[in-house]
Design an enzyme around this catalytic site. Structure first.
Site, short mmCIF file in Angstrom:
data_model
loop_
_atom_site.label_atom_id
_atom_site.label_comp_id
_atom_site.label_asym_id
_atom_site.label_seq_id
_atom_site.Cartn_x
_atom_site.Cartn_y
_atom_site.Cartn_z
N LYS A 112 40.87 -43.75 -157.53
CA LYS A 112 41.70 -43.28 -158.70
C LYS A 112 43.05 -43.60 -158.54
O LYS A 112 43.72 -44.02 -159.77
CB LYS A 112 41.68 -41.87 -158.72
N ASP A 147 40.00 -36.74 -166.31
CA ASP A 147 40.12 -35.58 -165.52
C ASP A 147 41.15 -34.50 -166.02
O ASP A 147 40.78 -33.44 -166.02
CB ASP A 147 40.56 -35.86 -164.01
P1 NAP Z 1 42.32 -35.11 -152.46
O1 NAP Z 1 43.33 -36.12 -153.32
O2 NAP Z 1 41.93 -35.67 -151.26
O3 NAP Z 1 43.34 -33.82 -152.47
C1 NAP Z 1 42.68 -32.75 -151.72
C2 NAP Z 1 43.69 -31.40 -151.86
O4 NAP Z 1 43.05 -30.48 -151.03
C3 NAP Z 1 44.87 -31.50 -150.80
O5 NAP Z 1 45.99 -30.98 -151.41
C4 NAP Z 1 44.48 -31.20 -149.36
O6 NAP Z 1 45.71 -30.54 -148.85
C5 NAP Z 1 43.51 -29.94 -149.86
N1 NAP Z 1 42.58 -29.58 -149.17
C6 NAP Z 1 41.65 -30.49 -148.36
N2 NAP Z 1 41.17 -29.72 -147.39
C7 NAP Z 1 41.48 -28.73 -147.33
C8 NAP Z 1 41.42 -27.46 -146.58
N3 NAP Z 1 40.33 -27.43 -145.48
N4 NAP Z 1 42.18 -26.44 -146.49
C9 NAP Z 1 43.46 -26.19 -147.59
N5 NAP Z 1 43.42 -27.17 -148.41
C10 NAP Z 1 42.52 -28.48 -147.90
O7 NAP Z 1 41.32 -34.78 -153.85
P2 NAP Z 1 40.94 -34.63 -155.01
O8 NAP Z 1 40.83 -36.02 -155.59
O9 NAP Z 1 42.09 -33.98 -155.63
O10 NAP Z 1 39.72 -33.97 -155.36
C11 NAP Z 1 39.80 -32.58 -154.81
C12 NAP Z 1 38.21 -31.71 -155.39
O11 NAP Z 1 38.18 -31.92 -156.56
C13 NAP Z 1 37.20 -32.60 -154.63
O12 NAP Z 1 36.10 -31.60 -154.20
C14 NAP Z 1 36.57 -33.31 -155.94
O13 NAP Z 1 35.13 -33.46 -155.51
C15 NAP Z 1 36.81 -32.30 -157.04
N6 NAP Z 1 36.84 -33.00 -158.14
C16 NAP Z 1 36.11 -32.68 -159.39
C17 NAP Z 1 36.35 -32.92 -160.52
C18 NAP Z 1 35.27 -32.31 -161.64
O14 NAP Z 1 35.24 -32.89 -162.69
N7 NAP Z 1 34.80 -31.29 -161.53
C19 NAP Z 1 36.87 -34.05 -160.90
C20 NAP Z 1 37.58 -34.41 -159.81
C21 NAP Z 1 37.75 -33.93 -158.56
P3 NAP Z 1 46.68 -31.42 -147.71
O15 NAP Z 1 47.68 -32.03 -148.59
O16 NAP Z 1 47.16 -30.16 -146.97
O17 NAP Z 1 45.70 -32.13 -147.13
#
Ligand code: NAP
Length: 282
Positions: free
Chosen positions: A69, A105
């Site tokens: 992304k 998004d």
């Molecule tokens: P990302 O860029 O990898 O960011 C993940 C975030 O979650 C980071 O801030 C990370 O914190 C935190 N995190 C991860 N594991 C954690 C844990 N065990 N405890 C506490 N915090 C944790 O991911 P993203 O692209 O933003 O996506 C995040 C989620 O949204 C995914 O599950 C994805 O599938 C979902 N999503 C859904 C949609 C939809 O349309 N429904 C669209 C996009 C994304 P740190 O900074 O501490 O690592």
């Protein structure tokens, strides 16, 4: 000539995007199809080759998911101002051989929230500081909400707060703040994260959620996450992750087919049918 669309990412096998977009394409009788484009992150040439060959392969546009992304921004001829402001995209349109990047998004999350609440003046909390958090915090702020953010890694959370001019909040202070809106953008509570950590939990519990709050989890597998469970326990209104997924796809479809109105009900039915029979995400 048939125009191809699809989703670029890795892995993409379990994506729900094809069911929504192919249902819409078929319903409207468009000469197009939507495929999976699994791009190997280990191959340094793969993403560049894919973008350079879009015309050759009759690709009219594509969705972009993890881990591309942000890096996909480098391959665009133009960005939509929203994608540029967020620094990430999830949608690319090939318009006359020029690639234009968009972020649905952000608009999809906004549309999902607006199904249940107005945003101006609301006190909103975003959990997480990754790509989804950045997009959602940005549009909440632009919609007139007062936005706070908490993240596991404080330095990353504070940096995002500074970049977006929003407020940091400590985990222990969340309960007293009585937020109107709380959005979980982390994978905490997803099947994938639970399998990795060996436990399924919510970052905040019912005691920290005001009964008047509107709560959204963007996780789609499962829909009933521990966070959604805590929200319901608190008496809050809960929005599950498929609403954002649906709305981001509607936004994509209307960018690719500007003269066709997205058949929302058809896409929604296809999504719910797939969700009831698969363990998919994005
Ligand atoms: P990302 O860029 O990898 O960011 C993940 C975030 O979650 C980071 O801030 C990370 O914190 C935190 N995190 C991860 N594991 C954690 C844990 N065990 N405890 C506490 N915090 C944790 O991911 P993203 O692209 O933003 O996506 C995040 C989620 O949204 C995914 O599950 C994805 O599938 C979902 N999503 C859904 C949609 C939809 O349309 N429904 C669209 C996009 C994304 P740190 O900074 O501490 O690592």
């Amino acid at each position: 000539m048939n125009t191809t669309f699809g989703i670029v990412g890795h892995p993409v096998t379990h994506s729900l995007s094809p069911v929504m977009h192919n249902a819409a394409i078929q319903h409207l009788g468009l000469d197009a199809d939507y495929q999976l484009f699994d791009i190997d992150p280990q191959d340094p040439e793969a993403l560049a080759n894919f973008t350079y060959e879009t015309d050759l392969n009759h690709i009219g546009g594509f969705s972009v998911t993890m881990p591309y992304k942000e890096v996909m921004m480098d391959y665009m001829d133009y960005y939509d101002p929203l994608a540029k402001a967020i620094g990430a995209l999830n949608t690319v349109v090939n318009r006359n051989s020029e690639l234009i990047g968009y972020n649905t998004d952000a608009t999809g999350a906004l549309a999902a929230l607006k199904e249940k609440t107005e945003l101006p003046g609301k006190k909103a909390l975003v959990l997480g500081a990754g790509g989804a958090a950045r997009a959602i915090a940005y549009v909440l702020r632009e919609s007139g909400a007062e936005v706070f953010l908490y993240n596991r890694t404080e330095a990353k959370g504070q940096a995002l707060c500074q970049a977006l001019d929003i407020e940091w909040i400590e985990l222990a202070s969340i309960g007293q703040a009585a937020f109107d809106l709380i959005i979980n953008t982390t994978p905490v509570g997803s099947h994938a994260e639970s399998a990795e950590s060996g436990a399924s939990h919510s970052i905040i519990t019912a005691e920290a959620i005001a009964p008047h709050a509107v709560v959204m989890d963007i996780i789609t597998q499962p829909l009933e996450t521990p966070f959604i469970h805590e929200a319901k326990k608190a008496g809050a209104i809960a929005i599950t992750g498929e609403r954002m997924l649906l709305h981001q796809a509607i936004g994509q479809f209307e960018l690719w087919f500007p003269h066709a109105k997205a058949p929302v009900q058809i896409m929604e039915e296809a999504l719910y049918a797939a969700l009831s029979s698969t363990s998919s995400i994005d």
